[in-house]
Write a protein that holds these residues in place. Structure first.
Motif, PDB file in Angstrom:
ATOM      1  N   LEU A 261      52.123  30.691  34.239  1.00 14.97           N
ATOM      2  CA  LEU A 261      51.612  31.828  35.002  1.00 14.97           C
ATOM      3  C   LEU A 261      50.792  31.389  36.209  1.00 14.97           C
ATOM      4  O   LEU A 261      50.813  32.012  37.259  1.00 14.97           O
ATOM      5  CB  LEU A 261      50.735  32.733  34.115  1.00 14.97           C
ATOM      6  CG  LEU A 261      51.386  33.957  33.497  1.00 14.97           C
ATOM      7  CD1 LEU A 261      50.341  34.771  32.768  1.00 14.97           C
ATOM      8  CD2 LEU A 261      52.063  34.825  34.544  1.00 14.97           C
ATOM      9  N   VAL A 316      41.273  35.012  32.602  1.00 14.94           N
ATOM     10  CA  VAL A 316      41.343  36.455  32.797  1.00 14.94           C
ATOM     11  C   VAL A 316      42.726  36.847  33.298  1.00 14.94           C
ATOM     12  O   VAL A 316      43.322  37.810  32.821  1.00 14.94           O
ATOM     13  CB  VAL A 316      40.260  36.930  33.799  1.00 14.94           C
ATOM     14  CG1 VAL A 316      40.532  38.355  34.256  1.00 14.94           C
ATOM     15  CG2 VAL A 316      38.884  36.836  33.165  1.00 14.94           C
ATOM     16  N   ARG A 317      43.241  36.087  34.257  1.00 13.11           N
ATOM     17  CA  ARG A 317      44.541  36.423  34.816  1.00 13.11           C
ATOM     18  C   ARG A 317      45.629  36.324  33.748  1.00 13.11           C
ATOM     19  O   ARG A 317      46.487  37.199  33.633  1.00 13.11           O
ATOM     20  CB  ARG A 317      44.867  35.515  35.991  1.00 13.11           C
ATOM     21  CG  ARG A 317      45.993  36.064  36.850  1.00 13.11           C
ATOM     22  CD  ARG A 317      46.488  35.031  37.837  1.00 13.11           C
ATOM     23  NE  ARG A 317      46.706  33.779  37.160  1.00 13.11           N
ATOM     24  CZ  ARG A 317      46.078  32.651  37.457  1.00 13.11           C
ATOM     25  NH1 ARG A 317      45.177  32.616  38.410  1.00 13.11           N
ATOM     26  NH2 ARG A 317      46.337  31.547  36.784  1.00 13.11           N
ATOM     27  N   ALA A 320      45.161  39.160  31.246  1.00 12.64           N
ATOM     28  CA  ALA A 320      45.483  40.461  31.842  1.00 12.64           C
ATOM     29  C   ALA A 320      46.989  40.661  31.917  1.00 12.64           C
ATOM     30  O   ALA A 320      47.498  41.750  31.628  1.00 12.64           O
ATOM     31  CB  ALA A 320      44.860  40.583  33.224  1.00 12.64           C
ATOM     32  N   ALA A 321      47.714  39.605  32.282  1.00 12.43           N
ATOM     33  CA  ALA A 321      49.177  39.727  32.367  1.00 12.43           C
ATOM     34  C   ALA A 321      49.750  40.097  31.004  1.00 12.43           C
ATOM     35  O   ALA A 321      50.618  40.966  30.893  1.00 12.43           O
ATOM     36  CB  ALA A 321      49.788  38.431  32.874  1.00 12.43           C
ATOM     37  N   LEU A 322      49.241  39.453  29.955  1.00 15.62           N
ATOM     38  CA  LEU A 322      49.707  39.751  28.598  1.00 15.62           C
ATOM     39  C   LEU A 322      49.368  41.185  28.205  1.00 15.62           C
ATOM     40  O   LEU A 322      50.181  41.890  27.621  1.00 15.62           O
ATOM     41  CB  LEU A 322      49.064  38.792  27.593  1.00 15.62           C
ATOM     42  CG  LEU A 322      49.570  37.361  27.605  1.00 15.62           C
ATOM     43  CD1 LEU A 322      48.593  36.459  26.872  1.00 15.62           C
ATOM     44  CD2 LEU A 322      50.943  37.293  26.963  1.00 15.62           C
ATOM     45  N   LEU A 324      48.728  43.781  30.149  1.00 19.73           N
ATOM     46  CA  LEU A 324      49.484  44.788  30.899  1.00 19.73           C
ATOM     47  C   LEU A 324      50.913  44.894  30.390  1.00 19.73           C
ATOM     48  O   LEU A 324      51.485  45.980  30.325  1.00 19.73           O
ATOM     49  CB  LEU A 324      49.483  44.437  32.392  1.00 19.73           C
ATOM     50  CG  LEU A 324      48.126  44.520  33.098  1.00 19.73           C
ATOM     51  CD1 LEU A 324      48.245  44.055  34.544  1.00 19.73           C
ATOM     52  CD2 LEU A 324      47.559  45.924  33.038  1.00 19.73           C
ATOM     53  N   ALA A 325      51.485  43.768  30.000  1.00 19.85           N
ATOM     54  CA  ALA A 325      52.868  43.783  29.526  1.00 19.85           C
ATOM     55  C   ALA A 325      52.982  44.403  28.143  1.00 19.85           C
ATOM     56  O   ALA A 325      53.904  45.171  27.879  1.00 19.85           O
ATOM     57  CB  ALA A 325      53.440  42.370  29.513  1.00 19.85           C
ATOM     58  N   ILE A 326      52.024  44.086  27.262  1.00 22.95           N
ATOM     59  CA  ILE A 326      52.177  44.422  25.843  1.00 22.95           C
ATOM     60  C   ILE A 326      51.313  45.601  25.400  1.00 22.95           C
ATOM     61  O   ILE A 326      51.672  46.315  24.490  1.00 22.95           O
ATOM     62  CB  ILE A 326      51.896  43.162  24.980  1.00 22.95           C
ATOM     63  CG1 ILE A 326      53.012  42.136  25.220  1.00 22.95           C
ATOM     64  CG2 ILE A 326      51.777  43.506  23.507  1.00 22.95           C
ATOM     65  CD1 ILE A 326      52.768  40.774  24.618  1.00 22.95           C
ATOM     66  N   ASP A 327      50.146  45.808  26.046  1.00 24.46           N
ATOM     67  CA  ASP A 327      49.230  46.887  25.665  1.00 24.46           C
ATOM     68  C   ASP A 327      48.825  46.793  24.197  1.00 24.46           C
ATOM     69  O   ASP A 327      49.117  47.687  23.399  1.00 24.46           O
ATOM     70  CB  ASP A 327      49.850  48.263  25.972  1.00 24.46           C
ATOM     71  CG  ASP A 327      48.893  49.414  25.685  1.00 24.46           C
ATOM     72  OD1 ASP A 327      47.667  49.194  25.670  1.00 24.46           O
ATOM     73  OD2 ASP A 327      49.370  50.545  25.457  1.00 24.46           O
ATOM     74  N   LEU A 354      41.025  46.012  35.300  1.00 26.89           N
ATOM     75  CA  LEU A 354      42.431  45.809  35.636  1.00 26.89           C
ATOM     76  C   LEU A 354      43.394  46.658  34.817  1.00 26.89           C
ATOM     77  O   LEU A 354      44.491  46.959  35.262  1.00 26.89           O
ATOM     78  CB  LEU A 354      42.809  44.339  35.421  1.00 26.89           C
ATOM     79  CG  LEU A 354      42.172  43.323  36.372  1.00 26.89           C
ATOM     80  CD1 LEU A 354      42.359  41.923  35.829  1.00 26.89           C
ATOM     81  CD2 LEU A 354      42.774  43.458  37.754  1.00 26.89           C
ATOM     82  N   CYS A 355      43.013  46.991  33.582  1.00 27.80           N
ATOM     83  CA  CYS A 355      43.971  47.618  32.673  1.00 27.80           C
ATOM     84  C   CYS A 355      43.746  49.115  32.598  1.00 27.80           C
ATOM     85  O   CYS A 355      42.615  49.582  32.583  1.00 27.80           O
ATOM     86  CB  CYS A 355      43.847  47.021  31.267  1.00 27.80           C
ATOM     87  SG  CYS A 355      44.027  45.242  31.266  1.00 27.80           S
ATOM     88  N   LEU A 356      44.849  49.843  32.513  1.00 25.23           N
ATOM     89  CA  LEU A 356      44.763  51.290  32.379  1.00 25.23           C
ATOM     90  C   LEU A 356      44.086  51.656  31.064  1.00 25.23           C
ATOM     91  O   LEU A 356      43.352  52.623  30.985  1.00 25.23           O
ATOM     92  CB  LEU A 356      46.168  51.888  32.422  1.00 25.23           C
ATOM     93  CG  LEU A 356      46.890  51.729  33.769  1.00 25.23           C
ATOM     94  CD1 LEU A 356      48.270  52.366  33.700  1.00 25.23           C
ATOM     95  CD2 LEU A 356      46.082  52.369  34.888  1.00 25.23           C
TER      96      LEU A 356
END
Lengths: 392, 392
Positions: A261, A316-317, A320-322, A324-327, A354-356
């Protein structure tokens, strides 16, 4: 287990055995009458099944007095005495009838944990291994680690029902390491087969971060959560996730292999992240140096703090990617980076930005043992599948 | 459906109806004898069930001659004539007995697709909607879109069994938009309830990218693949994924909401990505301007090519994060960015560089219709659950 899977057992008898065994395993010490109530089987059927289970060594009859003390009633079998004129027979599951072994093979060491058939840890042993160690020698050191654990606990190798093994890299369903750059000579290694020679039982191999996720879900920070992401923080981070309580391995077993990543944002190479000068460390995997930098940062060294902050930004990055993808419901952070003071709070803060729907964030509760504990659970699940299975 | 869920039907009768209906739905035109063979039920039972299904309008008896022509044998019921002295009765599932409606509510328009009970598309209609349109007016325009579709197909609203709706944002299981920044007044909107007033059937609401993933899996680029990531490329990208053939919604329904990933690398704001000057476009969501830039790039305009390349870099990063986290079998790229010439090849190339196990990469096969087609499938699945369910 052989007794339960023998060709002469009828399917019905096997079902009855499994049902009775499950009741005993969950219900501690039970009488025949209690077993009849729990299983819904007839008294003669339970009597027959129990005799078979005693023969196989999985169940033992216990002294009613001891059983009553264990159950905390203090009145040994009085009711049954009144009812039937003879003391009720008491039985318990022999969790000590077999063992399960969990093994972590890491870049810098090996660790083994042994448990009984209920999954209770009976002993643990680990030793460092130099990161440059080649595969053959590494496997010999792993075997030595297991041998020492068994020696210290006076446990016979033949009592092990299943072995779970965790290793970095992409592992296929046959236990072959399809890709493992963290350990010399690891890619292409048929790890399951190589280790199977040392045991007379099934050997199951799984990615380390996947096992850590299973471990934290079983006994750690993610108990009771069904959607879990475990991040094995480090110079080459990995992640494992549970979706609906089940391990998500990915189509090719590579889910959560987020090591690349960092390339996406054109940031420093991972080895540079923890070099105070911003240049490559002499040894990119020298985690002792990493720990030193983290300690310096905690003590207020400004260069070290800067390095730590860059490491945190990358963590963090990745997380965050994980997320956002998996919730997931919860993110558990483990690995040596979990020793980083205050990693959780900034991570929570950044994720909520960053996350909803920001997840819960927790440090690993199992620490260094997470992978080996997950490996024990892998072995336990396999043993239970066989134990409680009614199909050939 | 009411006939199948009536309180007077016995469970057994309902099971028999479901089994018979399923055989007919999959087997085109069948005789009683064939139905007996397919279902394993007795002839009198099948006869009774068939009468009930004919009454309910779900099954119709067909002319044996027509049936033979349809089946391509050219010999209408000869075997049965020989065996029984009278022509065999033929039956077929009445896919036209009801309809399913799929609706996409997008930032720039609405689209509706109507299908029969087998999921065959009977008609489609769409209209543009200004992106600044408020929720009430937008819903009125959506209702108008549906009305026009039904008018053109001369389909009665009362024949619709279920409605699927796709919308940007995080949608909860009740059909409430928990977060939807792409459409004015959308966050907090009880979309399912607002639309339910227009129909006498269930209305199911789902995230747009999730429905596109379902659509591509059903009829598009991901047919036969069980682990799918669909990326809805655009200024605010979203993604939907199927794991083991089932939609992965995430713990809070926010899985794949990767819109904030770009913040992690400190790159330009999304609105800047497609501005030739690198400054904010006057209207950050003006996709017509985007399409213009993409066209210019294709024609060799260097500034436009530079803009396109920055867009591509972001798309690669977003997709790579999803792929590393989930490890799908296939990535399908859709949304307006799928019009970008040559987006797939560089994406494949970058993913094979970044991912341990690069997935197949394909452009959407359904294009602009992917979301509405997924919405039809959502409605169809709901209808089938009711049709073939044997529980009250």
């Amino acid at each position: 287990m052989a007794q339960l899977t023998g060709g002469d057992s009828s399917l019905l008898r096997r079902i009855n055995s499994a049902v009775t065994l499950r009741a005993l395993r969950e219900g501690q010490v039970l009488t025949l009458t209690q077993l009849v109530g729990e299983t819904g089987l007839s008294r003669p059927t339970v009597e027959g099944v129990i005799e078979g289970l005693i023969e196989s060594g999985l169940v033992v009859e216990v002294d009613p007095a001891a059983a009553a003390v264990a159950a905390g009633t203090g009145k040994p079998g009085t009711e049954s005495v009144r009812q039937r004129g003879r003391p009720a027979r008491h039985f318990r599951f022999r969790a000590e009838a077999g063992h399960l072994l969990g093994v972590e093979i890491g870049t810098h060491g090996a660790r083994a944990i042994i448990s009984d058939l209920r999954g209770r840890t009976l002993g643990a042993y680990g030793r460092p291994i130099d990161e440059t160690t080649e595969a053959d020698e590494r496997l010999a050191l792993v075997r030595g680690t297991v041998a020492e654990l068994l020696r210290r606990g006076a446990i016979s190798r033949d009592t092990i029902w299943a072995v779970g093994v965790g290793t970095p890299g992409v592992v296929d369903s046959e236990g072959v390491v399809q890709l493992g750059t963290a350990l010399p000579g690891w890619t292409g290694l048929d790890l399951a087969n190589r280790l199977r020679r040392s045991f007379r039982c099934p050997v199951l191999v799984e990615n380390d971060a996947n096992l850590a996720a299973i471990g934290e879900h079983w006994k750690g920070a993610a108990v009771g959560r069904s959607d879990v992401v475990f991040v094995l923080a480090g110079l080459s981070p990995g992640a494992g996730s549970l979706i609906g309580g089940r391990l998500h391995r990915g189509f090719g077993g590579a889910a959560g292999e987020i090591g690349s990543l960092h390339v996406l944002g054109q940031e420093a190479e991972p080895s540079q992240l923890l070099s105070p000068s911003g240049k490559r460390l002499h040894d990119p995997l020298d985690e002792a140096a990493v720990a030193r930098v983290l300690r310096l940062a905690q003590e207020g060294d400004h260069t070290a703090m800067d390095v730590r902050d860059r490491f945190l930004a990358r963590l963090v990055r990745d997380v965050a990617a994980l997320v956002l993808a998996i919730d997931p419901q919860i993110v558990v952070v483990g690995g040596w980076a979990s020793g980083l003071a205050g990693v959780v709070e900034p991570l929570r803060e950044q994720l909520s930005r960053l996350c909803l729907r920001p997840p819960e964030v927790q440090l690993s509760a199992l620490g260094d043992a997470a992978i080996a504990i997950g490996a024990v659970k892998l072995a336990l699940d396999h043993a239970e599948t066989q134990l409680f299975s009614v199909e050939q």
